[in-house]
Design a protein around this motif. Structure first.
Motif, mmCIF file in Angstrom:
data_model
loop_
_atom_site.group_PDB
_atom_site.id
_atom_site.type_symbol
_atom_site.label_atom_id
_atom_site.label_comp_id
_atom_site.label_asym_id
_atom_site.label_seq_id
_atom_site.Cartn_x
_atom_site.Cartn_y
_atom_site.Cartn_z
ATOM 1 N N THR A 103 75.712 87.450 69.921
ATOM 2 C CA THR A 103 74.368 87.950 70.201
ATOM 3 C C THR A 103 73.311 87.216 69.389
ATOM 4 N N ARG A 104 72.219 86.871 70.042
ATOM 5 C CA ARG A 104 71.064 86.286 69.368
ATOM 6 C C ARG A 104 69.916 87.291 69.348
ATOM 7 N N VAL A 105 69.120 87.234 68.295
ATOM 8 C CA VAL A 105 67.942 88.094 68.214
ATOM 9 C C VAL A 105 66.716 87.246 67.901
ATOM 10 N N ARG A 106 65.614 87.618 68.521
ATOM 11 C CA ARG A 106 64.366 86.899 68.287
ATOM 12 C C ARG A 106 63.700 87.429 67.010
ATOM 13 N N VAL A 107 63.210 86.507 66.184
ATOM 14 C CA VAL A 107 62.467 86.877 64.983
ATOM 15 C C VAL A 107 61.165 86.083 64.945
ATOM 16 N N ASP A 108 60.227 86.587 64.180
ATOM 17 C CA ASP A 108 58.912 85.951 64.045
ATOM 18 C C ASP A 108 58.976 84.924 62.915
ATOM 19 N N PRO A 109 58.661 83.643 63.190
ATOM 20 C CA PRO A 109 58.715 82.638 62.126
ATOM 21 C C PRO A 109 57.714 82.894 61.007
ATOM 22 N N ALA A 110 56.712 83.757 61.252
ATOM 23 C CA ALA A 110 55.730 84.100 60.215
ATOM 24 C C ALA A 110 56.131 85.352 59.440
ATOM 25 N N ASP A 111 57.329 85.877 59.701
ATOM 26 C CA ASP A 111 57.768 87.081 58.991
ATOM 27 C C ASP A 111 57.724 86.828 57.480
ATOM 28 N N PRO A 112 57.131 87.735 56.699
ATOM 29 C CA PRO A 112 56.975 87.508 55.257
ATOM 30 C C PRO A 112 58.289 87.381 54.496
ATOM 31 N N ASP A 113 59.396 87.823 55.074
ATOM 32 C CA ASP A 113 60.666 87.745 54.358
ATOM 33 C C ASP A 113 61.150 86.309 54.194
ATOM 34 N N PHE A 114 60.613 85.396 54.984
ATOM 35 C CA PHE A 114 60.986 83.992 54.780
ATOM 36 C C PHE A 114 60.463 83.473 53.441
ATOM 37 N N ASP A 115 59.365 84.025 52.976
ATOM 38 C CA ASP A 115 58.807 83.623 51.688
ATOM 39 C C ASP A 115 59.302 84.483 50.534
ATOM 40 N N ASP A 116 59.815 85.665 50.856
ATOM 41 C CA ASP A 116 60.266 86.594 49.816
ATOM 42 C C ASP A 116 61.586 87.211 50.262
ATOM 43 N N PRO A 117 62.706 86.472 50.146
ATOM 44 C CA PRO A 117 63.997 86.930 50.671
ATOM 45 C C PRO A 117 64.410 88.283 50.097
ATOM 46 N N SER A 118 64.971 89.134 50.968
ATOM 47 C CA SER A 118 65.303 90.491 50.531
ATOM 48 C C SER A 118 66.726 90.926 50.871
ATOM 49 N N THR A 159 62.849 91.362 66.742
ATOM 50 C CA THR A 159 61.887 91.891 67.702
ATOM 51 C C THR A 159 62.492 92.082 69.091
ATOM 52 N N ALA A 160 63.607 91.413 69.364
ATOM 53 C CA ALA A 160 64.263 91.547 70.669
ATOM 54 C C ALA A 160 65.695 91.037 70.573
ATOM 55 N N VAL A 161 66.579 91.635 71.358
ATOM 56 C CA VAL A 161 67.957 91.160 71.499
ATOM 57 C C VAL A 161 68.023 90.360 72.790
ATOM 58 N N LEU A 162 68.337 89.072 72.696
ATOM 59 C CA LEU A 162 68.271 88.214 73.870
ATOM 60 C C LEU A 162 69.319 88.563 74.919
ATOM 61 N N GLU A 163 70.453 89.093 74.492
ATOM 62 C CA GLU A 163 71.532 89.419 75.424
ATOM 63 C C GLU A 163 71.488 90.870 75.911
ATOM 64 N N THR A 164 70.336 91.532 75.800
ATOM 65 C CA THR A 164 70.237 92.949 76.159
ATOM 66 C C THR A 164 70.722 93.229 77.578
ATOM 67 N N ASP A 165 70.279 92.448 78.552
ATOM 68 C CA ASP A 165 70.649 92.709 79.944
ATOM 69 C C ASP A 165 72.154 92.592 80.147
ATOM 70 N N ALA A 166 72.771 91.588 79.520
ATOM 71 C CA ALA A 166 74.217 91.405 79.656
ATOM 72 C C ALA A 166 74.976 92.554 79.001
ATOM 73 N N ILE A 167 74.517 92.975 77.826
ATOM 74 C CA ILE A 167 75.175 94.077 77.122
ATOM 75 C C ILE A 167 75.084 95.357 77.940
ATOM 76 N N ARG A 168 73.895 95.644 78.464
ATOM 77 C CA ARG A 168 73.710 96.859 79.254
ATOM 78 C C ARG A 168 74.580 96.824 80.515
ATOM 79 N N ALA A 169 74.640 95.661 81.175
ATOM 80 C CA ALA A 169 75.447 95.554 82.394
ATOM 81 C C ALA A 169 76.924 95.784 82.101
ATOM 82 N N LEU A 170 77.403 95.264 80.976
ATOM 83 C CA LEU A 170 78.806 95.461 80.609
ATOM 84 C C LEU A 170 79.108 96.929 80.330
#
Length: 325
Positions: A103-118, A159-170
């Protein structure tokens, strides 16, 4: 009833080194509980953590004389490995097919955690050991309530799960699905303008093509919290119950102190007050509580926090922390 079950990475592999035999044994401990659920007609979706596993991969890679693989590739590798082991152990315990979805998930490249790992990953270190590490570490609380240190990596919000439609169909087709492993492989689409760089300074690890479509090469070096992804998956498949299976039987108030006490029954409003007061540690229980609350806000009927061997009893309402809207 449709039930989403999140198996924590530490619940699957709590000892170091992380071996296949140990993981199979720990996963196998959930089989009886899961079989009882399917006997009662539950449709199941599994997610799982990968903190210890990806942490060990990072350690092994640092000492190996081999080409380096980006963190997002290690996430994909451990996702497939653990998904296979879960599916293998579930064989015969659930009805119908078992499907494992990388599964892949979409993330925002401007998310502040990239500068402050948690996000803490990998083994626990003492303060002295942490001070000698070439990477950033942070203080965490162990399952026993002790203070320790772990490696910190970026953990952007999914922000989103790219495989959502496939997971739901299964799931709709009767399959038991294992997905969202390790929170999913984080990918970015920034409209072609910005880039995300490896914190080691070795160059671009994410970019976008400007058309809103994530393409090959868009993986980014981070680890998404599996609890947040689990909430997205559970809501997407219309699960009624969300189970957070971790290495403690309950969520606790005053955890790690002489006054700690288990939370057995609560509602979303009461738990939100406790969360705002800082009751739950950011590196352990806090993301689970946040995910449970978000799931209930999305229309879920109940969320539960328990150990893997108590899943059946917890879903029946007889164990763990029971959280209702």
């Amino acid at each position: 009833m449709r039930t989403a079950i999140a198996l924590g990475g530490n619940a699957i592999a709590s000892e170091s080194p992380v071996t296949v035999a140990r993981q199979k044994a720990r996963i196998g401990e959930t089989v009886d509980a899961v079989e009882a659920l399917t006997d009662r007609g539950h449709e199941l979706v599994f997610t799982h953590g990968n903190g210890p596993q990806v942490g060990q991969s990072l350690v092994q890679q640092a000492t190996a004389d081999a080409p380096e693989r980006p963190l997002h590739v290690l996430v994909a590798e451990t996702q497939a490995q653990i998904g296979y082991l879960i599916a293998d152990q579930l064989e015969g315990a659930v009805d119908g097919r078992i499907a494992t979805v990388v599964t892949r998930v979409r993330v925002d490249p401007a998310d502040p955690d990239f500068d402050d790992p948690s996000k803490p990953v990998g083994p626990y270190y003492t303060a002295a050991e942490a001070a000698e590490k070439p990477f950033e570490t942070g203080e965490v609380t162990t399952p026993d309530g002790d203070r320790a240190y772990r490696r910190l990596v970026p953990s952007p919000e999914p922000t989103a799960v790219l495989e959502t439609d496939a997971i739901r169909a299964l799931v709709d087709g009767g399959s038991t699905v294992v997905c969202g492993g390790g929170g999913g492989v984080p990918v970015v689409d920034d409209g072609g303008d910005a880039v995300v760089r490896d914190r080691g300074g070795d160059g671009v690890v994410g970019h976008g093509d400007g058309d809103g479509v994530v393409r090959d090469g868009d993986g980014v070096d981070a680890v998404v919290d599996k609890d947040r992804t689990t909430r997205l998956v559970a809501s997407a498949v219309d699960a009624e119950c969300l189970v957070m299976a971790t290495d403690v039987e309950y969520a606790y108030r005053d955890f790690g102190t002489d006054d700690q006490r288990p939370i057995r029954e609560t509602d979303a409003a009461s738990l939100r007050v406790a969360l705002e007061k800082g009751e739950f540690a950011a590196g352990s229980m806090r993301p689970k509580i946040e995910a449970c609350l978000a799931f209930l806000d999305d229309g879920g009927e109940r969320a539960v926090i328990t150990t893997p061997d108590e899943i059946d009893a917890a879903v029946a309402g007889d164990a763990g922390t029971q959280i209702r809207p």
